[in-house]
Motif scaffolding. Structure first.
Motif, mmCIF file in Angstrom:
data_model
loop_
_atom_site.group_PDB
_atom_site.id
_atom_site.type_symbol
_atom_site.label_atom_id
_atom_site.label_comp_id
_atom_site.label_asym_id
_atom_site.label_seq_id
_atom_site.Cartn_x
_atom_site.Cartn_y
_atom_site.Cartn_z
ATOM 1 N N VAL A 1 0.842 -1.193 0.000
ATOM 2 C CA VAL A 1 0.000 0.000 0.000
ATOM 3 C C VAL A 1 0.879 1.245 0.000
ATOM 4 C CG1 VAL A 1 -1.760 1.265 1.322
ATOM 5 C CG2 VAL A 1 -1.773 -1.249 1.312
ATOM 6 N N VAL A 2 0.526 2.200 -0.859
ATOM 7 C CA VAL A 2 1.196 3.498 -0.857
ATOM 8 C C VAL A 2 0.410 4.405 0.091
ATOM 9 C CG1 VAL A 2 1.970 5.467 -2.224
ATOM 10 C CG2 VAL A 2 1.914 3.189 -3.254
ATOM 11 N N THR A 3 1.118 5.063 0.985
ATOM 12 C CA THR A 3 0.471 5.885 2.007
ATOM 13 C C THR A 3 0.755 7.378 1.788
ATOM 14 O OG1 THR A 3 2.342 5.582 3.502
ATOM 15 C CG2 THR A 3 0.510 3.993 3.680
ATOM 16 N N PRO B 1 -4.072 -3.642 -5.899
ATOM 17 C CA PRO B 1 -3.984 -4.857 -5.092
ATOM 18 C C PRO B 1 -4.237 -6.136 -5.890
ATOM 19 C CG PRO B 1 -6.004 -3.681 -4.604
ATOM 20 C CD PRO B 1 -5.197 -2.799 -5.505
ATOM 21 N N ASP B 2 -4.903 -6.019 -7.017
ATOM 22 C CA ASP B 2 -5.150 -7.198 -7.847
ATOM 23 C C ASP B 2 -3.932 -7.587 -8.683
ATOM 24 O OD1 ASP B 2 -7.771 -7.435 -6.901
ATOM 25 O OD2 ASP B 2 -8.551 -6.126 -8.482
ATOM 26 N N GLU B 3 -3.020 -6.652 -8.870
ATOM 27 C CA GLU B 3 -1.807 -6.918 -9.648
ATOM 28 C C GLU B 3 -0.592 -7.224 -8.777
ATOM 29 O OE1 GLU B 3 -1.633 -7.175 -12.979
ATOM 30 O OE2 GLU B 3 -3.776 -6.788 -13.101
ATOM 31 N N CYS B 4 -0.558 -6.657 -7.585
ATOM 32 C CA CYS B 4 0.598 -6.802 -6.690
ATOM 33 C C CYS B 4 0.821 -8.272 -6.330
ATOM 34 C CB CYS B 4 0.369 -5.982 -5.421
ATOM 35 S SG CYS B 4 1.716 -6.044 -4.233
ATOM 36 N N ILE B 5 2.076 -8.706 -6.434
ATOM 37 C CA ILE B 5 2.404 -10.099 -6.100
ATOM 38 C C ILE B 5 3.152 -10.196 -4.771
ATOM 39 C CG2 ILE B 5 2.351 -10.923 -8.485
ATOM 40 C CD1 ILE B 5 5.486 -10.763 -8.405
ATOM 41 N N ALA C 1 -6.785 2.671 -7.985
ATOM 42 C CA ALA C 1 -6.169 1.769 -8.971
ATOM 43 C C ALA C 1 -7.146 1.434 -10.095
ATOM 44 C CB ALA C 1 -5.682 0.498 -8.289
ATOM 45 N N LEU C 2 -8.422 1.469 -9.806
ATOM 46 C CA LEU C 2 -9.435 1.204 -10.826
ATOM 47 C C LEU C 2 -9.615 2.384 -11.781
ATOM 48 C CD1 LEU C 2 -12.162 -0.494 -8.600
ATOM 49 C CD2 LEU C 2 -10.577 -1.620 -10.192
ATOM 50 N N LYS C 3 -9.224 3.574 -11.347
ATOM 51 C CA LYS C 3 -9.448 4.792 -12.129
ATOM 52 C C LYS C 3 -8.197 5.300 -12.847
ATOM 53 C CE LYS C 3 -12.935 6.280 -8.839
ATOM 54 N NZ LYS C 3 -13.332 7.269 -7.852
ATOM 55 N N TRP C 4 -7.045 5.080 -12.243
ATOM 56 C CA TRP C 4 -5.810 5.648 -12.774
ATOM 57 C C TRP C 4 -5.095 4.678 -13.700
ATOM 58 C CZ3 TRP C 4 -3.573 8.038 -7.635
ATOM 59 C CH2 TRP C 4 -4.335 9.165 -7.301
ATOM 60 N N PHE D 1 1.804 -0.458 -10.267
ATOM 61 C CA PHE D 1 1.609 0.946 -9.879
ATOM 62 C C PHE D 1 0.674 1.663 -10.836
ATOM 63 C CE2 PHE D 1 5.268 -0.062 -7.382
ATOM 64 C CZ PHE D 1 5.088 0.687 -6.229
ATOM 65 N N ARG D 2 -0.116 2.579 -10.252
ATOM 66 C CA ARG D 2 -1.008 3.438 -11.016
ATOM 67 C C ARG D 2 -0.675 4.875 -10.650
ATOM 68 N NH1 ARG D 2 -1.068 -0.914 -12.743
ATOM 69 N NH2 ARG D 2 -2.805 -2.329 -12.990
ATOM 70 N N GLU D 3 -0.803 5.772 -11.635
ATOM 71 C CA GLU D 3 -0.375 7.151 -11.442
ATOM 72 C C GLU D 3 -1.542 8.119 -11.462
ATOM 73 O OE1 GLU D 3 2.796 10.265 -13.416
ATOM 74 O OE2 GLU D 3 1.910 8.718 -14.704
ATOM 75 N N GLY D 4 -1.596 8.940 -10.414
ATOM 76 C CA GLY D 4 -2.536 10.047 -10.358
ATOM 77 C C GLY D 4 -1.780 11.356 -10.509
ATOM 78 N N PRO D 5 -2.475 12.475 -10.390
ATOM 79 C CA PRO D 5 -1.829 13.767 -10.580
ATOM 80 C C PRO D 5 -0.665 14.038 -9.623
ATOM 81 C CG PRO D 5 -4.212 14.015 -10.589
ATOM 82 C CD PRO D 5 -3.923 12.601 -10.181
ATOM 83 N N ASN D 6 -0.806 13.630 -8.350
ATOM 84 C CA ASN D 6 0.264 13.915 -7.395
ATOM 85 C C ASN D 6 0.479 12.785 -6.385
ATOM 86 O OD1 ASN D 6 -1.954 14.282 -5.707
ATOM 87 N ND2 ASN D 6 -1.298 16.272 -4.945
#
Length: 107
Positions: A4-6, A37-41, A76-79, A26-31
């Motif tokens: 988890v990124v905090t 979690p579905d991709e992380c191994i 993660a579903l949006k970015w 990883f998924r990228e947002g503006p900042n």
């Protein structure tokens, strides 16, 4: 378990963690970055790469950061995926030590 990124990532978005991820979780947002979690191994290779220590195993997320677990899943579903390192945000170093940055998260 997932990672988890905090809050520490907000307004910094260092992407050192991205290059080492073997599954492009990883998924990228503006900042801010999140981990899908579905991709992380659960390999943990991203943890030592984060210069602001913002990545934790799900069971190790600090109590005051627990809301970032569902937030990572939601965003993660949006970015879009990020698969290569990019320069950090221009003022990332100024924000790297700042606490209580939740209000600065851009969705």
């Amino acid at each position: 378990m997932t990672f988890v990124v905090t809050e520490g990532c907000i307004r910094c978005k260092y992407t050192d963690c991205v290059d080492v991820c073997p599954v492009d979780a990883f998924r990228e947002g503006p900042n801010f970055l999140v981990i899908d979690p579905d991709e992380c191994i659960d390999c943990a290779v991203c943890v030592p790469e984060c210069p602001v220590a913002a990545i934790f195993a799900e069971e190790d997320v600090p109590r005051d950061q627990l809301d970032f677990t569902p937030l990572n899943a939601e965003l993660a579903l949006k970015w879009k995926p990020i698969t290569r390192t990019k320069p950090a945000l221009p003022d990332a170093d100024d924000w790297s030590e700042v606490k209580d940055k939740r209000d600065h998260l851009e969705r």
